[in-house]
Design a protein around this motif. Sequence first.
Motif, PDB file in Angstrom:
ATOM      1  N   LEU A   8      33.671  40.805  17.632  1.00 56.51           N
ATOM      2  CA  LEU A   8      34.704  40.892  16.400  1.00 56.51           C
ATOM      3  C   LEU A   8      34.960  39.410  16.122  1.00 56.51           C
ATOM      4  O   LEU A   8      34.858  39.165  14.891  1.00 56.51           O
ATOM      5  N   THR A   9      34.667  38.456  16.968  1.00 61.62           N
ATOM      6  CA  THR A   9      34.999  36.985  16.647  1.00 61.62           C
ATOM      7  C   THR A   9      33.842  36.629  15.600  1.00 61.62           C
ATOM      8  O   THR A   9      34.075  35.893  14.517  1.00 61.62           O
ATOM      9  N   ALA A  10      32.614  37.179  15.871  1.00 59.11           N
ATOM     10  CA  ALA A  10      31.453  36.926  15.075  1.00 59.11           C
ATOM     11  C   ALA A  10      31.579  37.557  13.585  1.00 59.11           C
ATOM     12  O   ALA A  10      31.603  36.963  12.493  1.00 59.11           O
ATOM     13  N   GLN A  11      32.085  38.826  13.819  1.00 61.45           N
ATOM     14  CA  GLN A  11      32.312  39.548  12.424  1.00 61.45           C
ATOM     15  C   GLN A  11      33.392  39.104  11.553  1.00 61.45           C
ATOM     16  O   GLN A  11      33.243  39.092  10.326  1.00 61.45           O
ATOM     17  N   LEU A  12      34.391  38.401  12.274  1.00 61.71           N
ATOM     18  CA  LEU A  12      35.573  37.937  11.402  1.00 61.71           C
ATOM     19  C   LEU A  12      35.385  36.689  11.074  1.00 61.71           C
ATOM     20  O   LEU A  12      36.211  36.339   9.983  1.00 61.71           O
ATOM     21  N   ALA A  13      34.569  35.807  11.541  1.00 65.77           N
ATOM     22  CA  ALA A  13      34.634  34.583  11.254  1.00 65.77           C
ATOM     23  C   ALA A  13      34.360  34.023   9.732  1.00 65.77           C
ATOM     24  O   ALA A  13      35.181  33.141   9.217  1.00 65.77           O
ATOM     25  N   PRO A  14      33.743  34.782   9.085  1.00 63.33           N
ATOM     26  CA  PRO A  14      33.508  34.385   7.533  1.00 63.33           C
ATOM     27  C   PRO A  14      34.739  34.839   6.852  1.00 63.33           C
ATOM     28  O   PRO A  14      35.054  34.405   5.705  1.00 63.33           O
ATOM     29  N   TYR A  15      35.719  35.358   7.549  1.00 60.32           N
ATOM     30  CA  TYR A  15      36.979  35.769   6.761  1.00 60.32           C
ATOM     31  C   TYR A  15      38.110  34.697   7.056  1.00 60.32           C
ATOM     32  O   TYR A  15      39.340  34.889   6.591  1.00 60.32           O
ATOM     33  N   ALA A  16      37.896  33.820   7.975  1.00 58.50           N
ATOM     34  CA  ALA A  16      39.053  32.790   8.574  1.00 58.50           C
ATOM     35  C   ALA A  16      39.716  32.232   7.367  1.00 58.50           C
ATOM     36  O   ALA A  16      41.095  32.244   7.374  1.00 58.50           O
ATOM     37  N   ALA A  17      39.005  31.863   6.332  1.00 59.62           N
ATOM     38  CA  ALA A  17      40.076  31.068   5.192  1.00 59.62           C
ATOM     39  C   ALA A  17      40.426  31.980   4.130  1.00 59.62           C
ATOM     40  O   ALA A  17      41.540  31.725   3.654  1.00 59.62           O
ATOM     41  N   SER A  18      39.974  33.073   4.071  1.00 54.24           N
ATOM     42  CA  SER A  18      40.504  33.992   2.898  1.00 54.24           C
ATOM     43  C   SER A  18      41.440  35.194   3.330  1.00 54.24           C
ATOM     44  O   SER A  18      42.117  35.696   2.454  1.00 54.24           O
ATOM     45  N   LEU A  19      41.378  35.362   4.616  1.00 54.43           N
ATOM     46  CA  LEU A  19      42.160  36.573   5.383  1.00 54.43           C
ATOM     47  C   LEU A  19      42.391  36.231   6.582  1.00 54.43           C
ATOM     48  O   LEU A  19      41.784  36.729   7.559  1.00 54.43           O
ATOM     49  N   PRO A  20      43.645  35.875   6.953  1.00 55.18           N
ATOM     50  CA  PRO A  20      44.074  35.742   7.907  1.00 55.18           C
ATOM     51  C   PRO A  20      44.094  36.964   9.011  1.00 55.18           C
ATOM     52  O   PRO A  20      44.331  37.992   8.591  1.00 55.18           O
ATOM     53  N   TRP A  21      43.548  36.903  10.348  1.00 61.55           N
ATOM     54  CA  TRP A  21      43.468  37.688  11.127  1.00 61.55           C
ATOM     55  C   TRP A  21      43.871  37.474  12.557  1.00 61.55           C
ATOM     56  O   TRP A  21      43.788  36.316  12.938  1.00 61.55           O
ATOM     57  N   ALA A  22      43.971  38.637  13.539  1.00 58.12           N
ATOM     58  CA  ALA A  22      44.310  38.317  14.915  1.00 58.12           C
ATOM     59  C   ALA A  22      43.778  39.517  15.535  1.00 58.12           C
ATOM     60  O   ALA A  22      43.356  40.411  15.182  1.00 58.12           O
ATOM     61  N   LEU A  23      43.681  39.059  16.950  1.00 63.76           N
ATOM     62  CA  LEU A  23      43.251  40.171  17.956  1.00 63.76           C
ATOM     63  C   LEU A  23      44.164  40.491  18.795  1.00 63.76           C
ATOM     64  O   LEU A  23      44.731  39.707  19.664  1.00 63.76           O
ATOM     65  N   VAL A  24      44.200  41.730  18.969  1.00 64.34           N
ATOM     66  CA  VAL A  24      44.761  42.378  20.297  1.00 64.34           C
ATOM     67  C   VAL A  24      43.651  43.085  21.192  1.00 64.34           C
ATOM     68  O   VAL A  24      42.920  44.138  20.799  1.00 64.34           O
TER      69      VAL A  24
END
Length: 295
Positions: free
Chosen positions: A73-89
């Motif tokens: 998930l961290t790899a999949q979501l890394a490209p969105y770090a600047a444009s789309l805030p995300w968090a993990l449960v």
Amino acid sequence: MQVIDPHVHFWALGQGNQPWLEHPTPNLLGDYSPMARDFGPEQLLAACGDIELLGMVHVEADALDPLAETRWLTAQLAPYAASLPWALVVGADLAQAGAGAQLEAQCTLSDRVRGVRQILNVHDDPRYDYVGRHYMEEAGWRENVTQLEPLELSFDLQIYPSQMAQAARLASEHPWIRFILNHAGMYVDRQGVAGWRAWRDGLRLLAAQDNVTLKLSGFGMLDHRWTLGSIRPLVLEALDAFGIGRCMFASNYPVDGLYARYQDIWHAYAELVTDASADEKRALFIDNARRVYRL
């Protein structure tokens, strides 16, 4: 329409980490084989339609290896770090002796880890039974819950109404841990008034604990042909119990995508609270999720 979605799931079947999805067996979801395909942030954004996604929270998807899920998930979501805030449960087995080390490892893998979910649903009917084990009755499991507090992790609570009294006691024993009740408490026993009362009264037991928050989501799992009319009493009852400040709408996508399109889920929620104030709507659709999951 702007939203933060605090309950989504992603997976890639080629990893072999979700056997329940790779080999679908009908259960409370019905025939969920249409969901047995890769689903990630790109597919979610493509499904948004006219919904403007301001942030999202990924909730563990019953992976065999929770640490591998977090790495992926961290790899999949890394490209969105600047444009789309995300968090993990993230997932963790709090019944294991090494649960504390697993939680620390999860937090090391990503600084976006905000909480843990371990599904707890137990039911006499095998169609609805997830785990076949009463974790909250186990001393070792309860002891490991204490490991969440020093790591500042919340706990996403997926249970049935028959488990709500026990969950309320758990929350009262850990006032500094935030518990988030998933899917409006999963009103499962719908055949008579006893099931309604168990759900309604259980909500109020949990709502009496200030550290419990509620997600209004997952309605399709137990009501495959849901309508505004069928979910309105559940939403209004939950809002009455918890108040606007401790509720948030969520999609449970793509699971609830079995029963409705992404944008239709959100527009239905908006219709149910059309007479709420602008501030109340912003709390339910954006601000509460942002605060609870520290987005």
